[in-house]
Scaffold this motif. Sequence first.
Motif, mmCIF file in Angstrom:
data_model
loop_
_atom_site.group_PDB
_atom_site.id
_atom_site.type_symbol
_atom_site.label_atom_id
_atom_site.label_comp_id
_atom_site.label_asym_id
_atom_site.label_seq_id
_atom_site.Cartn_x
_atom_site.Cartn_y
_atom_site.Cartn_z
ATOM 1 N N HIS A 109 -46.963 -44.384 -95.475
ATOM 2 C CA HIS A 109 -48.056 -44.178 -96.417
ATOM 3 C C HIS A 109 -48.503 -45.496 -97.043
ATOM 4 O O HIS A 109 -49.698 -45.732 -97.230
ATOM 5 C CB HIS A 109 -47.643 -43.178 -97.510
ATOM 6 C CG HIS A 109 -48.653 -43.049 -98.595
ATOM 7 N ND1 HIS A 109 -48.582 -43.746 -99.777
ATOM 8 C CD2 HIS A 109 -49.806 -42.341 -98.663
ATOM 9 C CE1 HIS A 109 -49.635 -43.447 -100.516
ATOM 10 N NE2 HIS A 109 -50.394 -42.602 -99.871
ATOM 11 N N ARG A 113 -52.233 -46.825 -97.239
ATOM 12 C CA ARG A 113 -52.814 -46.965 -98.577
ATOM 13 C C ARG A 113 -53.380 -48.382 -98.746
ATOM 14 O O ARG A 113 -54.465 -48.577 -99.259
ATOM 15 C CB ARG A 113 -51.707 -46.665 -99.584
ATOM 16 C CG ARG A 113 -52.101 -46.653 -101.005
ATOM 17 C CD ARG A 113 -52.706 -45.316 -101.415
ATOM 18 N NE ARG A 113 -53.289 -45.444 -102.727
ATOM 19 C CZ ARG A 113 -53.768 -44.450 -103.440
ATOM 20 N NH1 ARG A 113 -53.762 -43.229 -102.992
ATOM 21 N NH2 ARG A 113 -54.281 -44.660 -104.619
ATOM 22 N N THR A 316 -51.656 -28.654 -104.709
ATOM 23 C CA THR A 316 -51.397 -29.502 -103.542
ATOM 24 C C THR A 316 -49.996 -29.181 -103.017
ATOM 25 O O THR A 316 -49.157 -28.684 -103.763
ATOM 26 C CB THR A 316 -51.555 -30.990 -103.919
ATOM 27 O OG1 THR A 316 -51.400 -31.776 -102.749
ATOM 28 C CG2 THR A 316 -50.547 -31.466 -104.955
ATOM 29 N N ARG A 318 -46.207 -29.870 -101.201
ATOM 30 C CA ARG A 318 -45.109 -30.771 -100.907
ATOM 31 C C ARG A 318 -44.079 -29.974 -100.109
ATOM 32 O O ARG A 318 -44.080 -28.745 -100.156
ATOM 33 C CB ARG A 318 -44.431 -31.301 -102.190
ATOM 34 C CG ARG A 318 -45.279 -32.254 -103.037
ATOM 35 C CD ARG A 318 -45.594 -33.558 -102.337
ATOM 36 N NE ARG A 318 -46.286 -34.512 -103.201
ATOM 37 C CZ ARG A 318 -47.611 -34.630 -103.287
ATOM 38 N NH1 ARG A 318 -48.396 -33.844 -102.573
ATOM 39 N NH2 ARG A 318 -48.151 -35.544 -104.071
ATOM 40 N N HIS A 374 -49.775 -41.001 -104.225
ATOM 41 C CA HIS A 374 -50.939 -40.385 -103.591
ATOM 42 C C HIS A 374 -52.118 -40.225 -104.545
ATOM 43 O O HIS A 374 -53.069 -39.494 -104.234
ATOM 44 C CB HIS A 374 -50.559 -39.018 -103.002
ATOM 45 C CG HIS A 374 -49.602 -39.134 -101.864
ATOM 46 N ND1 HIS A 374 -50.012 -39.372 -100.571
ATOM 47 C CD2 HIS A 374 -48.246 -39.102 -101.831
ATOM 48 C CE1 HIS A 374 -48.946 -39.459 -99.792
ATOM 49 N NE2 HIS A 374 -47.859 -39.298 -100.531
ATOM 50 N N CYS A 376 -55.456 -40.066 -106.272
ATOM 51 C CA CYS A 376 -56.731 -39.974 -105.547
ATOM 52 C C CYS A 376 -57.419 -41.338 -105.374
ATOM 53 O O CYS A 376 -57.690 -42.027 -106.351
ATOM 54 C CB CYS A 376 -57.659 -39.033 -106.309
ATOM 55 S SG CYS A 376 -59.288 -38.926 -105.572
HETATM 56 C C1 HEM Z 1 -63.439 -34.455 -108.520
HETATM 57 C C2 HEM Z 1 -63.222 -34.886 -107.296
HETATM 58 C C3 HEM Z 1 -61.851 -35.096 -106.696
HETATM 59 C C4 HEM Z 1 -60.672 -34.473 -106.983
HETATM 60 C C5 HEM Z 1 -60.421 -33.374 -108.003
HETATM 61 C C6 HEM Z 1 -59.660 -35.075 -106.138
HETATM 62 C C7 HEM Z 1 -58.309 -34.723 -106.168
HETATM 63 C C8 HEM Z 1 -57.320 -35.387 -105.478
HETATM 64 C C9 HEM Z 1 -55.911 -35.151 -105.629
HETATM 65 C C10 HEM Z 1 -55.281 -34.118 -106.565
HETATM 66 C C11 HEM Z 1 -55.258 -35.984 -104.789
HETATM 67 C C12 HEM Z 1 -53.735 -36.134 -104.633
HETATM 68 C C13 HEM Z 1 -53.176 -35.023 -103.795
HETATM 69 C C14 HEM Z 1 -51.668 -35.083 -103.675
HETATM 70 O O1 HEM Z 1 -50.989 -35.847 -104.381
HETATM 71 O O2 HEM Z 1 -51.158 -34.313 -102.858
HETATM 72 C C15 HEM Z 1 -56.256 -36.724 -104.070
HETATM 73 C C16 HEM Z 1 -55.975 -37.643 -103.078
HETATM 74 C C17 HEM Z 1 -56.960 -38.236 -102.336
HETATM 75 N N1 HEM Z 1 -58.313 -38.226 -102.587
HETATM 76 FE FE1 HEM Z 1 -59.270 -37.231 -104.051
HETATM 77 N N2 HEM Z 1 -60.240 -36.002 -105.334
HETATM 78 C C18 HEM Z 1 -61.582 -36.064 -105.646
HETATM 79 C C19 HEM Z 1 -62.522 -36.882 -105.077
HETATM 80 C C20 HEM Z 1 -62.275 -37.723 -104.024
HETATM 81 C C21 HEM Z 1 -63.279 -38.517 -103.353
HETATM 82 C C22 HEM Z 1 -64.757 -38.599 -103.761
HETATM 83 C C23 HEM Z 1 -62.643 -39.149 -102.318
HETATM 84 C C24 HEM Z 1 -63.185 -40.086 -101.283
HETATM 85 C C25 HEM Z 1 -64.395 -40.136 -100.874
HETATM 86 C C26 HEM Z 1 -61.243 -38.766 -102.363
HETATM 87 C C27 HEM Z 1 -60.280 -39.212 -101.492
HETATM 88 C C28 HEM Z 1 -58.925 -38.970 -101.617
HETATM 89 C C29 HEM Z 1 -57.942 -39.482 -100.695
HETATM 90 C C30 HEM Z 1 -58.196 -40.337 -99.472
HETATM 91 C C31 HEM Z 1 -56.704 -39.026 -101.156
HETATM 92 C C32 HEM Z 1 -55.332 -39.287 -100.519
HETATM 93 C C33 HEM Z 1 -54.689 -40.485 -101.173
HETATM 94 C C34 HEM Z 1 -53.272 -40.726 -100.694
HETATM 95 O O3 HEM Z 1 -52.625 -39.820 -100.162
HETATM 96 O O4 HEM Z 1 -52.803 -41.866 -100.846
HETATM 97 N N3 HEM Z 1 -61.062 -37.905 -103.400
HETATM 98 N N4 HEM Z 1 -57.501 -36.379 -104.524
#
Ligand code: HEM
Length: 429
Positions: A109, A113, A316, A318, A374, A376
């Motif tokens: 990861h 990342r 989410t 795990r 992780h 966001c």
């Molecule tokens: C209100 C809008 C959003 C919410 C509520 C949200 C929520 C989340 C959450 C809860 C996670 C972590 C999940 C975990 O730990 O299992 C996450 C990870 C992620 N989000 Fe968002 N997200 C939003 C918008 C976005 C946008 C706009 C993008 C990209 C265009 C994005 C890309 C990602 C990516 C790539 C991850 C994975 C990161 C990792 O695993 O290192 N998210 N998001």
Amino acid sequence: VTTTHADPDLTAYDAFDPQTLQCPWPWYAAMRSDCPVFPTEVNGRRIYLVTTYDLCLQVITDSVTFSNRFGTPALPPSKELSARLRQVRADGDAYNFVPTLLTADPPDHSRYRKLVSKAFSARNIGRLEAPVRAIAVELLDGLPAGEPVEFVSRFAVPLPVRVIAMALNVPESDLTDFKRWSDNTMAAQGVDITDDERVEAERGVVEFQKYFERAIHDRRAHPQDDLLTHLVEATIDPTDPDMAGPDPVRLTDAEILSILQQLLVAGNETTTKALTEMITLLGRHPHVFESLCIDEAARDGVIEETLRLATPGLATWRVATVDVELAGTPIPRGSRILVVLGSANRDTDTFPAGDEFCPAGASTTHLTFGKGPHFCLGASLARMELRITIEEMVRRLRSVSLSVENDFRYLPSFMLRGLTSLNVELELR
Ligand code: HEM
């Protein structure tokens, strides 16, 4: 955001019960107080719901005990469905799923990342501000005043889809396909769809892969100033002590495709749901909308409080890497754990306002974007879209009111939460 004071009997909990999916909050409140790690059955499989703020935080920040290698956020398919999905991928000559980012653990990861964070640097996201505003303005100017407008399809869906398409340089002519693929990637997330629907969605995912496979090759040959080129060109320092051994310093095609799919899954629908909830809350609290016209600082409070109450990524997954006991509940190794971020965000031990909308007391400690490794990657982009939407609405509108003909139906999912439609009436300045 419905508040009810019913005190449900936890022995009757059914994650897919239609009423529960519409308003899960009393159930989560009961779990938080009586059984914060709650075992239940979903489609014949045992899962464990984690519901308090402290426990959710513990689980999502401990990737040694609680792995992200859950494969797909959708529920695990049956053997027969797995075979059908494999066939669709084989027929389409598609890449097999590579676990990246959201579905990878350290140290893999960490490599993903580092590579993807470069594409999502503050500088790169900051450069999106003007084009995001231009898209928001175009969409807002297209909304008629003085008559009911369906906000979800006219604004909340197209804004994030067009923003990510713009960042990836997808031409306007391909936007309809792009939106369909985005829906396909989300189709089975905590939603009880049929096997046939899931197979159909997989076909869309394969089309998406083929389209972007061509785009990746194009960017390698002809680099442009876009997110896709940044992903193609990102490199890591192979001598970096945090990096896992001899892994390639660049992302492979299959890895980029997996990451792109995650950007759609993680970014589009979540932002749509947050935008819709923000307008619902402002419609229900007209004085807050009025205050935004005179008090710019109040905007951040509205955004953070919307994010807390909406929690579009309601939960989410795990997977337990060892036999573990959490708050007195034994969880066997290999079990799926559903971390209910939306419940954590209403835990009154951490957020005294609980189910209420209280922008003046807002904080950024909510778990809407997760926490830990992780966290966001798109949080600042999502916040930017919410902020620009408020700014441009306040500039144009005297008020936003909710039409009488709303049914306030939420998507029937325990992973993704948001209204499916919202009729509003806009009063111009
Ligand atoms: C209100 C809008 C959003 C919410 C509520 C949200 C929520 C989340 C959450 C809860 C996670 C972590 C999940 C975990 O730990 O299992 C996450 C990870 C992620 N989000 Fe968002 N997200 C939003 C918008 C976005 C946008 C706009 C993008 C990209 C265009 C994005 C890309 C990602 C990516 C790539 C991850 C994975 C990161 C990792 O695993 O290192 N998210 N998001």
